[in-house]
Design a protein around this motif. Structure first.
Motif, PDB file in Angstrom:
ATOM      1  N   SER A 265       0.831  -1.209   0.000  1.00  0.00           N
ATOM      2  CA  SER A 265       0.000   0.000   0.000  1.00  0.00           C
ATOM      3  C   SER A 265       0.865   1.258   0.000  1.00  0.00           C
ATOM      4  CB  SER A 265      -0.918   0.007   1.226  1.00  0.00           C
ATOM      5  OG  SER A 265      -1.779  -1.113   1.227  1.00  0.00           O
TER       6      SER A 265
ATOM      7  N   GLN B 154       2.190   1.663  -3.457  1.00  0.00           N
ATOM      8  CA  GLN B 154       1.105   2.147  -4.305  1.00  0.00           C
ATOM      9  C   GLN B 154       0.911   3.652  -4.113  1.00  0.00           C
ATOM     10  OE1 GLN B 154      -2.906   1.110  -3.155  1.00  0.00           O
ATOM     11  NE2 GLN B 154      -3.572   0.897  -5.297  1.00  0.00           N
TER      12      GLN B 154
ATOM     13  N   LYS C 131      -8.132   8.187  -6.506  1.00  0.00           N
ATOM     14  CA  LYS C 131      -7.261   7.419  -5.613  1.00  0.00           C
ATOM     15  C   LYS C 131      -7.728   7.440  -4.164  1.00  0.00           C
ATOM     16  CE  LYS C 131      -4.883   6.950  -9.322  1.00  0.00           C
ATOM     17  NZ  LYS C 131      -5.055   5.719 -10.124  1.00  0.00           N
TER      18      LYS C 131
ATOM     19  N   THR D 264       1.803  -1.299 -12.882  1.00  0.00           N
ATOM     20  CA  THR D 264       2.627  -2.053 -11.929  1.00  0.00           C
ATOM     21  C   THR D 264       2.251  -3.522 -11.832  1.00  0.00           C
ATOM     22  OG1 THR D 264       1.128  -1.602 -10.078  1.00  0.00           O
ATOM     23  CG2 THR D 264       2.860   0.029 -10.515  1.00  0.00           C
TER      24      THR D 264
ATOM     25  N   ILE E 128       1.188  -5.224  -6.779  1.00  0.00           N
ATOM     26  CA  ILE E 128       2.424  -4.834  -6.094  1.00  0.00           C
ATOM     27  C   ILE E 128       2.736  -5.834  -4.979  1.00  0.00           C
ATOM     28  CG2 ILE E 128       3.561  -3.010  -4.769  1.00  0.00           C
ATOM     29  CD1 ILE E 128       1.758  -0.998  -6.202  1.00  0.00           C
TER      30      ILE E 128
ATOM     31  N   ILE F  18      -3.957  -4.508  -5.298  1.00  0.00           N
ATOM     32  CA  ILE F  18      -3.142  -3.309  -5.056  1.00  0.00           C
ATOM     33  C   ILE F  18      -2.293  -3.079  -6.295  1.00  0.00           C
ATOM     34  CG2 ILE F  18      -1.433  -2.198  -3.583  1.00  0.00           C
ATOM     35  CD1 ILE F  18      -2.432  -3.744  -1.256  1.00  0.00           C
ATOM     36  N   THR F  19      -2.842  -2.347  -7.231  1.00  0.00           N
ATOM     37  CA  THR F  19      -2.169  -2.048  -8.490  1.00  0.00           C
ATOM     38  C   THR F  19      -2.214  -0.544  -8.727  1.00  0.00           C
ATOM     39  OG1 THR F  19      -4.195  -2.240  -9.804  1.00  0.00           O
ATOM     40  CG2 THR F  19      -2.930  -4.263  -9.434  1.00  0.00           C
ATOM     41  N   GLU F  20      -1.403  -0.105  -9.659  1.00  0.00           N
ATOM     42  CA  GLU F  20      -1.419   1.308 -10.010  1.00  0.00           C
ATOM     43  C   GLU F  20      -0.852   1.474 -11.408  1.00  0.00           C
ATOM     44  OE1 GLU F  20      -2.940   4.513  -9.813  1.00  0.00           O
ATOM     45  OE2 GLU F  20      -3.051   3.399  -7.918  1.00  0.00           O
TER      46      GLU F  20
ATOM     47  N   ARG G 280      -3.653   5.276   1.341  1.00  0.00           N
ATOM     48  CA  ARG G 280      -3.803   3.956   0.706  1.00  0.00           C
ATOM     49  C   ARG G 280      -3.810   2.828   1.741  1.00  0.00           C
ATOM     50  NH1 ARG G 280      -6.629   4.428  -3.297  1.00  0.00           N
ATOM     51  NH2 ARG G 280      -6.324   2.182  -3.474  1.00  0.00           N
TER      52      ARG G 280
END
Length: 510
Positions: free
Chosen positions: A57, A60, A171, A354, A357, A363-365, A421
């Protein structure tokens, strides 16, 4: 763990931020690292999140921070480029001969131009640009600062080409889980975000048109020789005209285009309408109004520091159309990139993603540097270098000044965004608890029930007051506000059931 204790723990980071920033007057660069550490500790030991998920997190949040900083950098760089090219000086000169009436000058420069700078750059730049401009034209410094602060209202939710929505809400909400429910109901995330944009634009437009009226009345009452409300009222027709000239295109662009445009295009269109009208005397008061002679001003109106337009380059005359052209290009390219499916697909196709993660599912970005407003702003800066016949040394100076702002903002955001996050991603944990924002929301919904909507705006104001940024406030509190609304919706639906006659029942939220 009881719901009340969950809510208290979840609220602790926000409370600590308030205590450190407001109570102890700590700078954000000291306070936010402490807030981040407390958030991580609560996640690890209160919610029993895995260390891997807390770290994922955090990473991210770091990637999201890069997106925010990219937009900030582009916006501030264009402003500094125009400062060194002579563009801002030309724009200033263009305002000086519109009207001798200070009320008209305040409406055009503080309101319309201030709203434009907020839409184009955000992050405090209206006060930094519009207020010194007013001082240079003969306004008391205190009056100029007051007007600059009043601009921080209607245009802010779409400031810096929509950053509070594009980043703050994108976000600040658990977009993955919300998207699943949207798709199940035949919608998607982009339509949902556009709906939010439309509602915000309409709400602000319904109230924002009155702001120029308040500005001129405050100015004549507290800075006029006669301390008169009436002298401000004389300019109300023009002030309302200017307010509507901004808020009508502001609302329409919010409805039809997206969050990048309301403040930017609303102010640009407003200036194009109001400036010519003022020059021909349309709705301008018959009697011109001015401040008392400067020698009669109280010392506190000026303070001990002389405010100057530092660094506004007067190296060579620059045509007014050339000075405004970079911002017109920004507006045009933003519109084109949002309404052209092919161009949008090309720019978003160059995004860096990404994946999960550290292997943490969900949990991606991603970053699309060319599609984000920052990419378009930097591209326009390069065009401006040639359009304004700038020297390399001037562009280097603009880049250097912008980088200093970037590093200052970046340090704080590198702790603030990861903290947010962690809060949002805390729904996956060993204690089998809802995420921290949802825990707070459930407790508030059960405690306050249907009266809570009365306080929602105050919660948002508190977030902006603590964070000093609409974008950061949205990231901190959007999921919480969403959770309260969802919980209250469940309560309402439950009470509509035929088998529930107890109006005080709250069991559906447990």
């Amino acid at each position: 763990m009881s719901l009340g204790l969950q809510a208290l723990l979840a609220f602790s980071p926000i409370l600590l931020a308030a205590i450190l920033l407001i109570g102890l007057h700590w700078p954000a660069k000291r306070a936010m690292p402490a807030v981040f550490i407390l958030t991580a500790a609560i996640a690890l030991f209160g919610w029993e999140m895995s260390f891997n998920r807390v770290l994922a997190s955090t990473l991210q949040g770091a990637v999201i921070t890069l997106s925010v900083l990219w937009i900030i950098f582009g916006a501030i760089l264009l402003l500094n480029t125009l400062k060194h090219s002579g563009g801002i000086a030309a724009i200033r000169h263009g305002f000086t001969h519109i009207s001798p009436d200070r009320r008209i000058q305040a409406v055009i420069i503080a309101w319309l131009f201030g709203c434009f700078i907020e839409g184009a750059s955000g992050f405090g730049t209206p006060a930094a640009i519009a207020a010194p401009l007013l001082v240079a034209m003969g306004f008391p410094a205190l009056a100029a600062v007051m007007l600059g602060m009043m601009v921080q209202s209607t245009p802010v939710s779409f400031g810096a080409v929509g950053t509070p929505i594009i980043i703050g809400l994108n976000k600040g909400l658990d977009s993955a889980s919300i998207t699943e429910r949207l798709v199940a109901n035949g919608s998607d995330w982009s339509h949902y975000l556009q709906l939010i944009t439309s509602e915000v634009a309409i709400l602000h437009a319904l109230t924002g048109f009155i702001m120029p009226v308040l500005m001129v009345m405050m100015m004549t009452r507290y800075f006029g020789k006669n301390r008169s409300w009436k002298e401000g009222l004389e300019a109300v027709p023009f002030a309302l005209f200017a307010g509507l000239a901004f808020t009508i295109p502001y609302a329409l662009t919010g409805l039809l285009l997206g969050p990048e445009f309301p403040s930017l295009l609303g102010a640009l269109i407003g200036l194009a309408i109001v400036v010519p009208a003022a020059k021909v005397g349309f709705l301008v008061p018959k009697t011109s109004w001015d401040f008392a002679p400067a020698k009669e001003w109280p010392s506190e109106w000026m303070g001990s520091i002389e405010i100057k337009l530092d660094g506004l380059n007067e190296r060579a005359p620059l045509a007014i159309w050339k000075a405004w052209l970079p911002y017109i290009l920004v507006a045009g390219l933003l519109v084109l990139s949002r309404v052209s499916p092919d161009l949008k697909a090309f720019l978003t196709g160059l995004a860096w993603k990404t994946g999960d993660i550290l292997g943490e599912k969900g949990i991606t970005e991603s970053i699309a540097p060319l599609y984000l407003p920052g990419g378009i702003l930097v591209f326009v800066v390069l065009l401006t270098f040639f359009i304004h016949n700038m020297r390399v040394s001037e562009l280097k100076a603009a880049i250097g000044e912008s980088s200093k702002v970037l590093f200052g903002a970046g340090f704080v955001l590198m702790f603030t965004v990861p903290m947010v996050r962690i809060l949002i991603n805390s729904g996956v944990n060993g204690a089998e608890l809802d995420s921290m924002p949802i825990a707070m929301a459930s407790f508030v919904a059960q405690t306050f029930g249907d009266v809570y909507p009365f306080f929602t705006a105050t919660v948002g104001a508190m977030g902006a007051f603590i964070a000093g940024s609409n974008t950061v406030s949205n990231m901190m509190l959007a999921q919480y506000q969403f959770g309260v609304a969802e919980s209250l919706g469940r309560i309402t639906r439950y009470h509509q059931r035929a088998d529930c006659s107890d109006a005080s029942c709250r069991c559906c939220c447990r």
